[in-house]
Motif scaffolding. Structure first.
Motif, PDB file in Angstrom:
ATOM      1  N   GLN A  70      54.909  55.845   0.430  1.00  0.00           N
ATOM      2  CA  GLN A  70      54.229  55.078  -0.609  1.00  0.00           C
ATOM      3  C   GLN A  70      53.387  56.037  -1.443  1.00  0.00           C
ATOM      4  OE1 GLN A  70      54.334  51.883  -1.671  1.00  0.00           O
ATOM      5  NE2 GLN A  70      52.844  52.403  -3.259  1.00  0.00           N
ATOM      6  N   VAL A  71      53.697  56.124  -2.716  1.00  0.00           N
ATOM      7  CA  VAL A  71      52.941  56.968  -3.641  1.00  0.00           C
ATOM      8  C   VAL A  71      52.535  56.091  -4.824  1.00  0.00           C
ATOM      9  CG1 VAL A  71      52.928  59.006  -5.108  1.00  0.00           C
ATOM     10  CG2 VAL A  71      54.192  59.038  -2.943  1.00  0.00           C
ATOM     11  N   SER A  72      51.247  55.827  -4.952  1.00  0.00           N
ATOM     12  CA  SER A  72      50.731  54.998  -6.033  1.00  0.00           C
ATOM     13  C   SER A  72      50.037  55.890  -7.056  1.00  0.00           C
ATOM     14  CB  SER A  72      49.739  53.960  -5.489  1.00  0.00           C
ATOM     15  OG  SER A  72      50.378  53.084  -4.593  1.00  0.00           O
ATOM     16  N   LEU A  73      50.478  55.815  -8.311  1.00  0.00           N
ATOM     17  CA  LEU A  73      49.901  56.596  -9.397  1.00  0.00           C
ATOM     18  C   LEU A  73      49.040  55.674 -10.249  1.00  0.00           C
ATOM     19  CD1 LEU A  73      53.091  58.627 -10.443  1.00  0.00           C
ATOM     20  CD2 LEU A  73      51.385  59.180  -8.690  1.00  0.00           C
ATOM     21  N   SER A  74      47.848  56.134 -10.595  1.00  0.00           N
ATOM     22  CA  SER A  74      46.893  55.256 -11.264  1.00  0.00           C
ATOM     23  C   SER A  74      47.388  54.800 -12.633  1.00  0.00           C
ATOM     24  CB  SER A  74      45.539  55.955 -11.404  1.00  0.00           C
ATOM     25  OG  SER A  74      45.576  56.976 -12.381  1.00  0.00           O
ATOM     26  N   HIS A  75      48.131  55.650 -13.339  1.00  0.00           N
ATOM     27  CA  HIS A  75      48.583  55.247 -14.677  1.00  0.00           C
ATOM     28  C   HIS A  75      49.688  54.195 -14.608  1.00  0.00           C
ATOM     29  CE1 HIS A  75      51.815  58.181 -13.840  1.00  0.00           C
ATOM     30  NE2 HIS A  75      52.504  57.528 -14.743  1.00  0.00           N
ATOM     31  N   GLN A  76      50.268  54.012 -13.422  1.00  0.00           N
ATOM     32  CA  GLN A  76      51.259  52.959 -13.224  1.00  0.00           C
ATOM     33  C   GLN A  76      50.631  51.716 -12.605  1.00  0.00           C
ATOM     34  OE1 GLN A  76      54.226  54.863 -10.800  1.00  0.00           O
ATOM     35  NE2 GLN A  76      55.085  56.060 -12.505  1.00  0.00           N
ATOM     36  N   THR A 125      41.863  50.157  -7.915  1.00  0.00           N
ATOM     37  CA  THR A 125      43.115  49.390  -7.948  1.00  0.00           C
ATOM     38  C   THR A 125      44.256  50.194  -7.351  1.00  0.00           C
ATOM     39  OG1 THR A 125      42.389  48.230  -9.945  1.00  0.00           O
ATOM     40  CG2 THR A 125      44.742  48.187  -9.454  1.00  0.00           C
ATOM     41  N   THR A 126      44.307  51.477  -7.642  1.00  0.00           N
ATOM     42  CA  THR A 126      45.379  52.337  -7.124  1.00  0.00           C
ATOM     43  C   THR A 126      45.296  52.473  -5.605  1.00  0.00           C
ATOM     44  OG1 THR A 126      45.301  53.571  -9.203  1.00  0.00           O
ATOM     45  CG2 THR A 126      46.479  54.586  -7.369  1.00  0.00           C
ATOM     46  N   VAL A 127      44.076  52.609  -5.085  1.00  0.00           N
ATOM     47  CA  VAL A 127      43.900  52.722  -3.632  1.00  0.00           C
ATOM     48  C   VAL A 127      44.349  51.433  -2.938  1.00  0.00           C
ATOM     49  CG1 VAL A 127      42.190  52.907  -1.798  1.00  0.00           C
ATOM     50  CG2 VAL A 127      42.089  54.464  -3.740  1.00  0.00           C
ATOM     51  N   VAL A 128      43.975  50.291  -3.503  1.00  0.00           N
ATOM     52  CA  VAL A 128      44.410  49.013  -2.922  1.00  0.00           C
ATOM     53  C   VAL A 128      45.928  48.905  -2.947  1.00  0.00           C
ATOM     54  CG1 VAL A 128      44.377  46.514  -3.230  1.00  0.00           C
ATOM     55  CG2 VAL A 128      42.263  47.809  -3.432  1.00  0.00           C
ATOM     56  N   ASP A 129      46.544  49.347  -4.033  1.00  0.00           N
ATOM     57  CA  ASP A 129      48.004  49.318  -4.128  1.00  0.00           C
ATOM     58  C   ASP A 129      48.639  50.180  -3.046  1.00  0.00           C
ATOM     59  OD1 ASP A 129      50.469  48.623  -5.876  1.00  0.00           O
ATOM     60  OD2 ASP A 129      50.593  50.804  -5.677  1.00  0.00           O
TER      61      ASP A 129
END
Length: 333
Positions: A190-196, A209-213
Motif C-alpha cells: 500500500q503506497v498512498s501519495l498525498s497528491h492523489q 488524509t494520506t496517512v488515514v488512507d
C-alpha cells in the motif's frame, strides 16, 4: 455477474448489527438483520445473511444467481477507532517529521494544563532530503539513495504501508511519484501519495488524509476481496460440490442398510468425535476453588479441588453428561 435478472442486495454492515435489504428476481423485497460478529456461527455477517435470505447452504454457488451487491460498511471506522489498521510509515520532507503531530495547535480547552495529543496512526517517520518550492522549482534534489535505505529498513521491520507527503506536492508531484515507485519496487503493498489522496493545499490536512488512507485501505481491501471471493468461489467449486453430494448419497444408502446395533455404535463414535473436537476448541483454564454445582446433576461440594472453566458454543445432543464426567476432576460423583 449474470446479465439475467437475479437477486439484488443492499447491505449496511455496522459495528454491532448488519442490516440487509434484498430484492428477489420476482421483485419481492426482503429485510434481514443479524449480528455483525458471531464467529461461532459464521465468518462474515454479510455473506451469511445473503445465504440465509436465498436459502442456500454454506459453500453453495452464489455468483450465478446474484445480480448485484451494494454495501456500506464501518469496517474502516472500527479499525480506526480500535487502532487495528495497517502498520504504516510516514515519508515526509526533512525537517517536517513532527508536522502532523504538531498539527494546527488547536486548543479545544484553552486553560487545560495537560495537553494530551492524539495517538498517531503511523509508527515510523522517514525524513527525505528533497524540496520543491511553491513555484515548482526544485530547491533541493531528491535523495533517493538514502530514502531507499530507510524504506528497506521499514520493510524489514514488517511495515507494508507507506504514506508519502511532500511540500507543494498537490501541484508538483514529481518527487512523490519517484518515492512511490521506489516504495513499490521494495515491496510495499500500500503506497498512498498525498497528491492523489487529497490534492489540496495545506500540508497538515493533506498529510492526515494520506496517512488515514494508507492506514485503512489495506483493511478495506482485504474485506472487499473476501466478499468478492465468497461470491465467486461457488462457481470454481462446482465439481467438488457434486462429488460431496454423491458421497453423501452413498453414505445415506449405507446407513439405511445398517442394523440397530451398528447405528448405535456409529452414533456413540460420532458423539466421542464431537467431544474430542470440542476439547480442542474449548478455552480451558485450571483454577483452584470449590464446586458449587454440576451442570448435569446439580452436584454440590465445598472441599477444594482443581476445576476447569469451560467455554464452548454448542453441545451436541447426548454429550453433556459425558462431557461433565470428563471435565470435573477430583470430586465425588
Amino acid at each position: 455477474m449474470s446479465p439475467k435478472a437475479g437477486w439484488q442486495f443492499w447491505i449496511d454492515r455496522g459495528g454491532t448489527f448488519t442490516d440487509i435489504v434484498a430484492r428477489s428476481p420476482d421483485g419481492k423485497l426482503i429485510t434481514h438483520k443479524l449480528l455483525s460478529d458471531d464467529p461461532c456461527h459464521y465468518k462474515d455477517a454479510a455473506m451469511h445473511g445473503i445465504r440465509q435470505i436465498i436459502g442456500l447452504p454454506e459453500n453453495a454457488p452464489l455468483a450465478e444467481i446474484i445480480e448485484s451487491v451494494k454495501m456500506g460498511t464501518t469496517v474502516g471506522t472500527n479499525a480506526l477507532l480500535e487502532r487495528k489498521g495497517e502498520r504504516t510509515v510516514l515519508v515526509i520532507n526533512r525537517g517536517f517529521g513532527d508536522a502532523l503531530r504538531i498539527g494546527y495547535q488547536n486548543r479545544p480547552d484553552i486553560f487545560a494544563q495537560k495537553i494530551e495529543l492524539p495517538e498517531q496512526l503511523y509508527e515510523r517517520v522517514i525524513e527525505v532530503s528533497g524540496r520543491v518550492g511553491a513555484d515548482g522549482k526544485e530547491l533541493v534534489p531528491l535523495d533517493l539513495e538514502n530514502a531507499k535505505k530507510a524504506l528497506e529498513a521499514a520493510f524489514k521491520a514488517g511495515i507494508r504501508s507507506a504514506a508519502i507527503v511532500l511540500m507543494h506536492a498537490y501541484r508538483y508531484p514529481e518527487h512523490e511519484l519517484k518515492l512511490g515507485r521506489l516504495a513499490r519496487e521494495i515491496g510495499f503493498t500500500q503506497v498512498s501519495l498525498s497528491h492523489q489522496a487529497s490534492p489540496l493545499i495545506k500540508l497538515v490536512s493533506r498529510g492526515e488524509t494520506t496517512v488515514v488512507d494508507a492506514y485503512l485501505s489495506p483493511v478495506l481491501r482485504r474485506y472487499v476481496n473476501m466478499v468478492q471471493e465468497s461470491l465467486e468461489e461457488g462457481r470454481e467449486g462446482k465439481e467438488s460440490r457434486d462429488e460431496i453430494e454423491k458421497e453423501t448419497e452413498i453414505g445415506q444408502k449405507k446407513i439405511a442398510t445398517m442394523g440397530q446395533k451398528e447405528k448405535l455404535e456409529m452414533r456413540q463414535k460420532k458423539i466421542a468425535e464431537n467431544i474430542a473436537g470440542m476439547e480442542k476448541r474449548m478455552k480451558l483454564k485450571e483454577v483452584p476453588g470449590s464446586c458449587s454445582c454440576s451442570p448435569a446433576e446439580g452436584l454440590r461440594m465445598q472441599k477444594p479441588f482443581r476445576a476447569r472453566t469451560v467455554s464452548f458454543p454448542v453441545l451436541p445432543a447426548g454429550s453433556l453428561e459425558q462431557l461433565q464426567l470428563r471435565k470435573w476432576q477430583g470430586q465425588e460423583k
